[in-house]
Design a protein around this motif. Structure first.
Motif, PDB file in Angstrom:
ATOM      1  N   THR A   6       0.837  -1.195   0.000  1.00 51.13           N
ATOM      2  CA  THR A   6       0.000   0.000   0.000  1.00 51.13           C
ATOM      3  C   THR A   6       0.878   1.254   0.000  1.00 51.13           C
ATOM      4  O   THR A   6       0.569   2.232  -0.672  1.00 51.13           O
ATOM      5  CB  THR A   6      -0.944  -0.027   1.212  1.00 51.13           C
ATOM      6  N   ARG A   7       1.978   1.211   0.729  1.00 52.17           N
ATOM      7  CA  ARG A   7       2.917   2.344   0.750  1.00 52.17           C
ATOM      8  C   ARG A   7       3.474   2.618  -0.651  1.00 52.17           C
ATOM      9  O   ARG A   7       3.569   3.765  -1.078  1.00 52.17           O
ATOM     10  CB  ARG A   7       4.065   2.054   1.701  1.00 52.17           C
ATOM     11  N   SER A  10       0.650   4.030  -2.940  1.00 51.78           N
ATOM     12  CA  SER A  10       0.097   5.325  -2.532  1.00 51.78           C
ATOM     13  C   SER A  10       0.440   6.482  -3.468  1.00 51.78           C
ATOM     14  O   SER A  10      -0.464   7.226  -3.868  1.00 51.78           O
ATOM     15  CB  SER A  10       0.528   5.639  -1.100  1.00 51.78           C
ATOM     16  N   TYR A  13      -1.754   6.328  -6.749  1.00 52.92           N
ATOM     17  CA  TYR A  13      -3.212   6.208  -6.690  1.00 52.92           C
ATOM     18  C   TYR A  13      -3.926   7.347  -7.428  1.00 52.92           C
ATOM     19  O   TYR A  13      -4.755   7.106  -8.307  1.00 52.92           O
ATOM     20  CB  TYR A  13      -3.682   6.131  -5.234  1.00 52.92           C
ATOM     21  N   ILE A  53      -3.160   4.917   5.360  1.00 59.15           N
ATOM     22  CA  ILE A  53      -3.128   5.069   3.903  1.00 59.15           C
ATOM     23  C   ILE A  53      -4.482   4.714   3.293  1.00 59.15           C
ATOM     24  O   ILE A  53      -4.976   5.435   2.413  1.00 59.15           O
ATOM     25  CB  ILE A  53      -1.999   4.219   3.281  1.00 59.15           C
TER      26      ILE A  53
END
Length: 190
Positions: A6-7, A10, A13, A53
C-alpha cells in the motif's frame, strides 16, 4: 497492482484514478480497493500505516468523486507452508516458490493470523466511515461463511500456491464481488 505494498501504491493512486477518469471522460461509477496482502507480510508495513493510507485513499476518492462508490476488499487469508510443516518459524521471511511433490510450496512469510489484523482494519475503516457510497467485501466470509473463521484446508482449496487464487478462487471471488455490489448498490445495474 501485483507485488506492491500500500505504501508503494500510494504515490500512484491519484494518477491512476485521474487517468481512468480521462479515458472514460467521466467519474468512475465504482472503484475497488483491494490492498493489504503484501502489507501483512512479516516485517513489512505496520498496521497503523496501512490503516492511515487506506483512510487517505477513501478520503481523497470521496472528495474527488462524491457520488462514486468505493468497495473496500479486505485482504484474503493466506495459507502458509509452515501450517503444513508444523513449523511456525517460516524461512525468515523468504518467499519459497519451488516445486515439491509436483506442487508449488506456499509462502512462509504470510500468516493468516497476521493478515487477520489487516482484514479487521478494513472492516473497521468501513464501519467508521458509515457512508452508503463505501462498502465492504470480505474474502474470509466468501471462503468460510458466517464470521469468516479460518479453516486451512478450505482456504487452500481457493489457491494454487497459498496466496494466488486458482480457477475456483477466481470464480468465487468474482461471483462474491458481483453479489456484494448488487446487494449494496442495485442502482449500478450489475
Amino acid at each position: 497492482m501485483g507485488i506492491l505494498t500500500t505504501r508503494q501504491f500510494s504515490p500512484m493512486y491519484e494518477g491512476i484514478m485521474k487517468s481512468i477518469e480521462t479515458a472514460a471522460n467521466h467519474q468512475p461509477a465504482i472503484t475497488t480497493l483491494y490492498l493489504g496482502a503484501n502489507d501483512a507480510v512479516v516485517n513489512n508495513i505496520p498496521l497503523e500505516e496501512y490503516d492511515a493510507i487506506i483512510r487517505e485513499f477513501v478520503k481523497w476518492h470521496r472528495g474527488e468523486y462524491p457520488s462514486a462508490k468505493i468497495l473496500l476488499i479486505a485482504p484474503p487469508p493466506p495459507v502458509c507452508q509452515c501450517e503444513y510443516d508444523n513449523d511456525d518459524r517460516g524461512f525468515q521471511g523468504q518467499k519459497v516458490y519451488v516445486p515439491q511433490f509436483g506442487v508449488l510450496m506456499r509462502p512462509n512469510d504470510r500468516w493468516q493470523n497476521r493478515t487477520r489484523y489487516y482484514r479487521d482494519a478494513v472492516i473497521q475503516i468501513n464501519a467508521d466511515i458509515g457512508d452508503s457510497n463505501v462498502g465492504l467485501m470480505d474474502p474470509w466470509v466468501m471462503m468460510f461463511g458466517g464470521t469468516g473463521e479460518f479453516d486451512r484446508d478450505v482456504a487452500d482449496s481457493f489457491y494454487h500456491d497459498g496466496l494466488h487464487y486458482n480457477a475456483k478462487g477466481d470464480k468465487a471471488h468474482f461471483e462474491y464481488l458481483v453479489g456484494v455490489v448488487r446487494h449494496l448498490w442495485p442502482e449500478l445495474g450489475f
